[in-house]
Design an enzyme around this catalytic site. Structure first.
Site, PDB file in Angstrom:
ATOM      1  N   GLU A 193     -13.635   5.852  -0.320  1.00 19.93           N
ATOM      2  CA  GLU A 193     -14.594   4.932   0.269  1.00 19.93           C
ATOM      3  C   GLU A 193     -15.308   5.735   1.515  1.00 19.93           C
ATOM      4  OE1 GLU A 193     -12.707   0.826   0.914  1.00 19.93           O
ATOM      5  OE2 GLU A 193     -10.830   2.192   0.122  1.00 19.93           O
TER       6      GLU A 193
ATOM      7  N   GLU B 252       0.848  -1.123   0.068  1.00 20.92           N
ATOM      8  CA  GLU B 252      -0.073   0.022   0.132  1.00 20.92           C
ATOM      9  C   GLU B 252       0.862   1.242   0.091  1.00 20.92           C
ATOM     10  OE1 GLU B 252      -2.726   0.445   3.102  1.00 20.92           O
ATOM     11  OE2 GLU B 252      -3.585  -1.754   2.909  1.00 20.92           O
TER      12      GLU B 252
ATOM     13  N   GLU C 235      -8.769   9.045   5.609  1.00 21.24           N
ATOM     14  CA  GLU C 235      -8.938   7.798   5.298  1.00 21.24           C
ATOM     15  C   GLU C 235     -10.173   7.514   4.289  1.00 21.24           C
ATOM     16  OE1 GLU C 235      -7.818   4.888   6.179  1.00 21.24           O
ATOM     17  OE2 GLU C 235      -6.232   5.922   7.234  1.00 21.24           O
TER      18      GLU C 235
ATOM     19  N   LYS D   7     -15.397   4.276   5.305  1.00 18.10           N
ATOM     20  CA  LYS D   7     -14.420   4.288   6.209  1.00 18.10           C
ATOM     21  C   LYS D   7     -14.379   4.960   7.477  1.00 18.10           C
ATOM     22  CE  LYS D   7     -10.593   2.857   5.038  1.00 18.10           C
ATOM     23  NZ  LYS D   7      -9.044   2.634   4.377  1.00 18.10           N
TER      24      LYS D   7
END
Length: 383
Positions: A319, A265, A328, A322
């Site tokens: 997203e 990541e 995030e 999250k």
């Protein structure tokens, strides 16, 4: 004749187990997270990936909708055995076998499942399951071996930077002593079966927590004076390479000089809270554009020039479900509707309106647009 046949059989057994499988055959991949209620269906995601020639992805589960949709696509997928299953799998090998038989085997070989990540960021995180990691990894590998899949599916586990006691300068790369009861046996096993070491490396997080001491250009692959490692005398002009090389050094100190490091990541948030330094669209675009360019060069790092740098960017989409800080929910290269979050050369499922800057730079001038403009000018001149 009997003796020679026995020797030949032993030879096959020894060397058939030494074939190393790689979950990532390219150098650039992407994490396909789905903690959201508004992202495109897997079939549309597949179309998006094909449009942008992305051939390696990681998912954080073994979603049957994704595995079914990606059948025949040739896109290489690494799935994840969730953290919450680690204890059960570590205690009972039959659970690992059943998980693979139910969640993966029905989609093989049509879907290119190339890796299983056993948990995510276990060490340095949830200490209650740290002891379960190594036996769980072994259980998954034994299950793959029983099913004859060890030559096609790699077993791994990604780590956070929390496993290190030091990473700066890169020659000081060292794992925490408190990690060694778990990390020592894990590395020994991965070295035996040929698995890489996966690390989640985020220059964004380093800059976010210490913006007064870190040059933003160094974090973003932009022109800067860089650093010179006083021990190796190697020059680093970006933090990504330095993080990878610190990992190589830490592995080398434990005797693992040939284990490959892959970044599982990395990314940059396009939006954050007031206390999240650097989280904005411009920096996110700069980091991800330069990261893509760097990885597509297919070259090594200063400390390991012959070992190709490989990485999965985080993440495919923003997203919205999250938890945690605003950043995030804003790591996506694409918006939930499939349009690009910012321009790094990728195409979206739907077109985004170009900004004035990009129009002036000529990024969106097509041949048809030029013809229309030229004809308009000529028409005006003759009127």
């Amino acid at each position: 004749m009997a003796n020679s046949s026995f020797i030949f059989l032993c030879f096959l057994l020894i060397f058939s187990g030494s074939i190393v499988v790689h979950a990532m055959t390219g150098t650039y991949g992407i994490n396909y997270g789905k903690i959201s209620d508004n992202i495109p269906a897997p079939e549309d995601v597949l179309r998006l990936l094909r449009m942008n020639k992305i051939k390696n992805i990681r998912i954080y589960d073994a979603d049957p909708r994704v595995l079914r949709a990606f059948s025949g696509s040739g896109i290489e997928i690494s799935v994840c055995l969730p953290n919450e299953l680690l204890k059960e799998v570590s205690l009972n090998g039959s659970i690992a076998l059943e998980w693979i038989q139910v969640n993966l085997q029905p989609y093989l070989p049509g879907t290119s499942i190339r890796g299983i990540a056993v948990g995510n960021e276990i060490l340095g995180g949830d200490t209650s399951i740290s002891e379960a990691l190594v036996p769980a990894v072994r259980s998954v590998y034994r299950a793959l071996r029983r099913l004859g899949l060890t030559k096609t599916i790699e077993v791994s586990t990604p780590h956070s930077e929390a496993v290190f006691s030091s990473t700066y300068p890169p020659s000081n790369g060292t794992f925490k002593e408190s990690m060694m009861p778990y990390l020592g046996p894990l590395l020994h096993f991965f070295n035996r079966v040929g698995s890489p070491f996966y690390i989640n490396a985020y220059p964004f997080l380093a800059y976010k927590f210490d913006p007064s001491h870190i040059d933003i250009n160094y974090a973003l692959f932009q022109p800067n004076k860089g650093i010179v490692d006083p021990k190796t005398k190697l020059h680093y002009d970006n933090m990504f390479d330095a993080m990878v090389d610190a990992t190589y050094v830490a592995l080398e100190k434990l005797g693992y000089t040939k284990m490959q490091v892959i970044v599982s990541e990395t990314g940059w948030a396009s939006k954050g809270d007031d206390n999240e330094a650097g989280a904005d669209p411009k920096n996110a675009r700069t980091y991800n554009f330069n990261l893509h360019k760097r990885l597509m060069k297919k070259k090594g790092t200063p400390y390991r020039p012959k070992m190709l740098a490989k990485g999965y960017v985080f993440a495919l989409f923003n997203e919205n479900l999250k938890p945690g800080p605003t950043s995030e929910r804003n790591f996506g290269l694409f918006k939930p509707d499939g349009s690009i979050a910012y321009d790094i050369g990728f195409k979206g499922l739907i077109s985004s309106a170009p900004s004035k800057d990009f129009v002036l730079q000529g990024r969106f001038w097509s041949s048809q647009s030029l013809i229309i403009v030229v004809c308009t000018i000529i028409l005006v001149l003759f009127m």
